[in-house]
Design a protein around this motif. Structure first.
Motif, PDB file in Angstrom:
ATOM      1  N   LEU A  84       1.148  -1.308   0.349  1.00 23.58           N
ATOM      2  CA  LEU A  84       0.434   0.595   0.125  1.00 23.58           C
ATOM      3  C   LEU A  84       0.878   1.434   0.001  1.00 23.58           C
ATOM      4  N   ILE A  85       2.063   1.602   0.635  1.00 27.25           N
ATOM      5  CA  ILE A  85       2.971   2.369   0.766  1.00 27.25           C
ATOM      6  C   ILE A  85       3.422   2.877  -0.523  1.00 27.25           C
ATOM      7  N   HIS A  86       3.942   1.677  -1.697  1.00 27.12           N
ATOM      8  CA  HIS A  86       4.777   1.936  -2.631  1.00 27.12           C
ATOM      9  C   HIS A  86       3.346   2.550  -3.773  1.00 27.12           C
ATOM     10  N   CYS A  87       1.545   2.063  -3.702  1.00 25.09           N
ATOM     11  CA  CYS A  87       0.726   2.325  -4.032  1.00 25.09           C
ATOM     12  C   CYS A  87       0.791   3.693  -4.004  1.00 25.09           C
ATOM     13  N   ALA A  88       0.373   3.977  -2.913  1.00 26.70           N
ATOM     14  CA  ALA A  88       0.616   5.316  -2.430  1.00 26.70           C
ATOM     15  C   ALA A  88       1.946   6.461  -2.642  1.00 26.70           C
ATOM     16  N   ARG A  89       2.453   6.002  -3.396  1.00 22.34           N
ATOM     17  CA  ARG A  89       3.875   6.904  -3.938  1.00 22.34           C
ATOM     18  C   ARG A  89       3.825   6.887  -5.190  1.00 22.34           C
ATOM     19  N   GLU A  90       3.253   6.117  -5.743  1.00 19.74           N
ATOM     20  CA  GLU A  90       3.290   6.402  -7.431  1.00 19.74           C
ATOM     21  C   GLU A  90       1.624   7.548  -7.197  1.00 19.74           C
ATOM     22  N   LEU A  91       0.692   7.507  -6.829  1.00 21.02           N
ATOM     23  CA  LEU A  91      -0.627   8.045  -6.453  1.00 21.02           C
ATOM     24  C   LEU A  91       0.103   9.557  -6.184  1.00 21.02           C
ATOM     25  N   ALA A  92       0.939  10.028  -4.927  1.00 21.93           N
ATOM     26  CA  ALA A  92       0.927  11.291  -5.251  1.00 21.93           C
ATOM     27  C   ALA A  92       2.585  12.162  -5.678  1.00 21.93           C
ATOM     28  N   GLU A  93       2.910  11.071  -6.982  1.00 18.88           N
ATOM     29  CA  GLU A  93       3.916  11.267  -7.798  1.00 18.88           C
ATOM     30  C   GLU A  93       3.294  11.278  -9.237  1.00 18.88           C
ATOM     31  N   ARG A  94       2.132  11.323  -9.339  1.00 23.16           N
ATOM     32  CA  ARG A  94       1.102  10.774 -11.017  1.00 23.16           C
ATOM     33  C   ARG A  94       0.757  12.855 -10.993  1.00 23.16           C
ATOM     34  N   PRO A  95       1.228  13.071 -12.461  1.00 26.73           N
ATOM     35  CA  PRO A  95       0.832  14.097 -13.142  1.00 26.73           C
ATOM     36  C   PRO A  95      -0.121  14.260 -13.065  1.00 26.73           C
ATOM     37  N   ASP A  96      -1.123  13.026 -13.360  1.00 21.52           N
ATOM     38  CA  ASP A  96      -2.559  13.196 -13.958  1.00 21.52           C
ATOM     39  C   ASP A  96      -3.885  13.412 -12.480  1.00 21.52           C
ATOM     40  N   LEU A  97      -3.162  13.009 -10.889  1.00 18.87           N
ATOM     41  CA  LEU A  97      -3.592  13.303 -10.006  1.00 18.87           C
ATOM     42  C   LEU A  97      -3.249  14.540  -9.635  1.00 18.87           C
ATOM     43  N   ALA A  98      -2.083  15.298  -9.930  1.00 16.39           N
ATOM     44  CA  ALA A  98      -1.347  16.458  -9.039  1.00 16.39           C
ATOM     45  C   ALA A  98      -2.664  17.386  -8.713  1.00 16.39           C
ATOM     46  N   ASP A  99      -3.602  18.017  -8.877  1.00 14.34           N
ATOM     47  CA  ASP A  99      -4.571  18.900  -8.994  1.00 14.34           C
ATOM     48  C   ASP A  99      -5.788  18.111  -7.504  1.00 14.34           C
ATOM     49  N   GLY A 100      -5.634  16.655  -7.098  1.00 17.37           N
ATOM     50  CA  GLY A 100      -6.630  16.948  -6.235  1.00 17.37           C
ATOM     51  C   GLY A 100      -5.835  16.324  -5.420  1.00 17.37           C
ATOM     52  N   GLU A 101      -6.258  16.039  -3.998  1.00 15.17           N
ATOM     53  CA  GLU A 101      -6.059  15.183  -2.707  1.00 15.17           C
ATOM     54  C   GLU A 101      -6.868  13.274  -2.939  1.00 15.17           C
ATOM     55  N   LYS A 102      -5.349  13.228  -2.518  1.00 16.42           N
ATOM     56  CA  LYS A 102      -5.196  11.496  -2.687  1.00 16.42           C
ATOM     57  C   LYS A 102      -5.790  10.925  -1.063  1.00 16.42           C
ATOM     58  N   ILE A 103      -6.772  10.066  -0.736  1.00 12.99           N
ATOM     59  CA  ILE A 103      -7.439   9.199   0.291  1.00 12.99           C
ATOM     60  C   ILE A 103      -6.489   7.682  -0.069  1.00 12.99           C
ATOM     61  N   ILE A 104      -5.959   7.532   0.507  1.00 15.45           N
ATOM     62  CA  ILE A 104      -5.480   6.177   0.949  1.00 15.45           C
ATOM     63  C   ILE A 104      -6.136   5.278   2.551  1.00 15.45           C
ATOM     64  N   THR A 105      -7.271   4.890   1.605  1.00 14.92           N
ATOM     65  CA  THR A 105      -7.216   3.960   2.937  1.00 14.92           C
ATOM     66  C   THR A 105      -6.953   2.584   3.431  1.00 14.92           C
TER      67      THR A 105
END
Length: 200
Positions: A84-105
């Motif tokens: 899950l930490i590996h996943c979160a690192r990808e999502l935090a760095e993704r340009p296509d998700l840069a304009d939103g808050e990421k919530i990892i349950t």
């Protein structure tokens, strides 16, 4: 159902582009192949800490390096983060998700705390039950079977022993039975993460 639930609260589900489960499995495979020692599974922070504490009580310490000076194999505590930490690192760095808050349950409080300490950009980890409470939604019964059951490493080409639950892990590790395996799978919650304190 999940899509409707998220839309109701102005949220959307995102998926990783990379199969981090496969990546993590390959990291463990490489770690086991690097030497004659036994490798402890660190995907579950609590169970991994139990293995590390065992080494500390023995007057040993390790983070990816085997402990020498005793007969037989040593126990290696690898520096491999949970999937899950590996996943979160990808999502935090993704340009296509840069304009939103990421919530990892997460299925437990410990994993949420571990993730939040990383301070990833616009990324917050929260146990599932706290996530629902924040949205004003009721908690439903946890599933009987885990989506992350023991057996993650069963297809690897070496001896793997799986233990779940605190008593089983303590008995196995302190009894030095781990010396008969190349990799020990450790899950603190009995039979998997569906019994975590963020789910039940």
């Amino acid at each position: 159902a999940l899509g409707c639930f998220l839309k109701k609260h102005g949220l959307m589900q995102v998926r990783c582009n990379k199969d981090w489960g496969a990546v993590v499995k390959e990291k463990y495979k490489a770690q086991v192949g690097a030497g004659p020692d036994t490798v402890a599974d660190m995907r579950c922070p609590v169970a991994g800490r139990m293995a590390a504490d065992y080494l500390y009580r023995q007057g040993e310490h390790g983070s990816g390096e085997p402990i020498r000076g005793k007969q037989g194999p040593s126990l290696v505590i690898p520096d491999i983060e949970p999937i899950l930490i590996h996943c979160a690192r990808e999502l935090a760095e993704r340009p296509d998700l840069a304009d939103g808050e990421k919530i990892i349950t997460t299925p437990c409080r410990i994993l949420a705390d571990m993730g939040n300490k990383l301070e990833l950009k616009d990324t917050h980890f929260v146990p599932w039950n706290r996530f629902l409470a924040a949205l004003g939604e009721p908690m439903e019964p946890a599933p009987d079977a885990s989506p992350i059951p023991p057996g993650f490493f069963k297809d690897l080409p070496f001896s793997v022993v799986s233990r779940s639950g605190r008593p089983a892990i303590e008995s196995y590790v302190t009894g030095n039975d781990w010396k008969n395996a190349k990799l020990i799978e450790l899950l603190y919650c009995v039979q998997g993460c569906h019994r975590g304190d963020g789910v039940r």
